[in-house]
Design an enzyme around this catalytic site. Sequence first.
Site, short mmCIF file in Angstrom:
data_model
loop_
_atom_site.label_atom_id
_atom_site.label_comp_id
_atom_site.label_asym_id
_atom_site.label_seq_id
_atom_site.Cartn_x
_atom_site.Cartn_y
_atom_site.Cartn_z
N TYR A 32 -34.72 -12.90 -62.47
CA TYR A 32 -34.79 -11.94 -61.46
C TYR A 32 -33.48 -11.44 -61.46
O TYR A 32 -33.43 -9.79 -60.84
CB TYR A 32 -34.28 -12.65 -60.35
CG TYR A 32 -35.24 -12.73 -59.05
CD1 TYR A 32 -36.37 -14.17 -58.97
CD2 TYR A 32 -35.01 -12.07 -58.06
CE1 TYR A 32 -37.40 -14.09 -58.09
CE2 TYR A 32 -36.18 -12.26 -56.59
CZ TYR A 32 -37.11 -13.15 -57.21
OH TYR A 32 -38.19 -13.14 -55.82
N LYS A 42 -28.43 -9.32 -54.79
CA LYS A 42 -28.42 -9.83 -53.66
C LYS A 42 -27.16 -10.24 -53.01
O LYS A 42 -27.01 -11.02 -51.99
CB LYS A 42 -29.43 -10.76 -53.60
CG LYS A 42 -31.40 -10.08 -53.39
CD LYS A 42 -31.29 -8.99 -52.23
CE LYS A 42 -32.14 -9.37 -52.45
NZ LYS A 42 -32.50 -7.47 -51.32
P1 NAD Z 1 -41.74 -4.18 -50.22
O1 NAD Z 1 -42.06 -3.58 -52.10
O2 NAD Z 1 -42.28 -4.52 -49.44
O3 NAD Z 1 -40.43 -3.44 -50.05
C1 NAD Z 1 -39.37 -2.99 -50.15
C2 NAD Z 1 -39.17 -1.41 -49.96
O4 NAD Z 1 -37.50 -0.81 -50.81
C3 NAD Z 1 -40.16 -0.75 -50.30
O5 NAD Z 1 -41.11 -0.39 -48.53
C4 NAD Z 1 -39.57 0.34 -51.33
O6 NAD Z 1 -40.32 1.49 -50.72
C5 NAD Z 1 -38.48 0.30 -50.73
N1 NAD Z 1 -37.91 1.50 -52.02
C6 NAD Z 1 -37.32 1.03 -52.75
N2 NAD Z 1 -35.98 2.32 -53.08
C7 NAD Z 1 -36.00 2.62 -52.03
C8 NAD Z 1 -35.15 4.03 -51.97
N3 NAD Z 1 -34.54 4.51 -52.77
N4 NAD Z 1 -34.81 3.94 -50.06
C9 NAD Z 1 -35.88 3.80 -49.46
N5 NAD Z 1 -36.10 2.61 -49.55
C10 NAD Z 1 -36.58 2.40 -50.72
O7 NAD Z 1 -41.38 -5.38 -51.08
P2 NAD Z 1 -40.77 -6.74 -49.94
O8 NAD Z 1 -40.71 -8.31 -50.40
O9 NAD Z 1 -40.87 -6.84 -48.30
O10 NAD Z 1 -38.71 -6.33 -49.97
C11 NAD Z 1 -37.87 -6.00 -48.70
C12 NAD Z 1 -37.10 -6.48 -48.36
O11 NAD Z 1 -37.18 -8.24 -48.64
C13 NAD Z 1 -36.10 -6.69 -49.90
O12 NAD Z 1 -35.15 -6.29 -49.83
C14 NAD Z 1 -36.63 -7.33 -51.45
O13 NAD Z 1 -35.52 -8.56 -52.05
C15 NAD Z 1 -36.09 -9.09 -50.14
N6 NAD Z 1 -37.47 -9.92 -49.98
C16 NAD Z 1 -38.31 -10.38 -50.96
C17 NAD Z 1 -39.32 -11.80 -50.68
C18 NAD Z 1 -40.41 -11.40 -51.27
O14 NAD Z 1 -40.54 -13.00 -51.98
N7 NAD Z 1 -41.16 -10.69 -50.59
C19 NAD Z 1 -38.15 -12.66 -50.61
C20 NAD Z 1 -36.95 -12.21 -50.55
C21 NAD Z 1 -36.41 -11.52 -49.79
#
Ligand code: NAD
Length: 258
Positions: free
Chosen positions: A158, A165
């Site tokens: 990570y 985070k």
């Molecule tokens: P995802 O890839 O679908 O979403 C991430 C989003 O961030 C994308 O839509 C991407 O376009 C956007 N992004 C990146 N750079 C950007 C910028 N400069 N301007 C605007 N948007 C931007 O993946 P996800 O897993 O749905 O991630 C969403 C959130 O959930 C993130 O914060 C991620 O860390 C968090 N999260 C995910 C998980 C998991 O396992 N998937 C677990 C815990 C937390």
Amino acid sequence: MYAIDLTGKHALVMGVANHRSLSWGIAQILHQAGARLCVTYAGERLKGMVEELAGGLPGVTLLECDVTRDETIDAVARRLTNDWGSLEMLVHGIAFARKEDLEGAFVATPREGFQSALDVSAFSLLNVTNRVLPLLEKGGGSIVTLSYLAAERAVPAYNVMGSAKAVLEQSVRQLAYELGPRNIRVNAISAGPVSTLAARGIRGFTDMLKKHAEKAPLKRNVTKEEVGKAALFLLSDLGSGVTGEVLYVDAGYSIMGW
Ligand code: NAD
């Protein structure tokens, strides 16, 4: 359809890349509950995909917003001021770290990589909030961002995303303190691993999904729909007494000692 009725309420949902996105899971549930939605996507490359998805949710406004470009955030704020005049819900589902900074040794993370991950994944929460603040104040707004256990534990691969985070979760507390008197609530959901575009950028993610499911008390992983339901609670009146919290939606994984 959930019992909570969000008719007449407005939600800005940021961070939809495709149908797997956690933000998309939240958008779908808010839509089912009757909210009016504006969904943003990061850039032209994602436009077609997100347009196709949004086609299934009538009445959704789609806007481009790259949080590294303040003018695109301001354009969203202007549009919502014009069209809605208030904002009751803000979903921040945005994170980014350069591929090379998730692959190498954390200790060797270069300045640009560190800054970029913190800028997009953590600073953007306060920057966006600040730019839509007058709208949120009118709406008595509730903000939800998405975090992960790497904010507080060492998680292999990570790297800088764990640092981002940690900053994000502290920003939630600081914003909750500062904006509480203005009737704005700020919370995070710490989600267990879900297979999304961003998650797949983490080395060994598939193995991690398997290990999480084995160790979690519920003996499975969570879904984006479950993240959506928790977000509905925090964003709606059901969560009216909750601010500054990190709510774990992880099948119980985070309570385990080993
Ligand atoms: P995802 O890839 O679908 O979403 C991430 C989003 O961030 C994308 O839509 C991407 O376009 C956007 N992004 C990146 N750079 C950007 C910028 N400069 N301007 C605007 N948007 C931007 O993946 P996800 O897993 O749905 O991630 C969403 C959130 O959930 C993130 O914060 C991620 O860390 C968090 N999260 C995910 C998980 C998991 O396992 N998937 C677990 C815990 C937390």
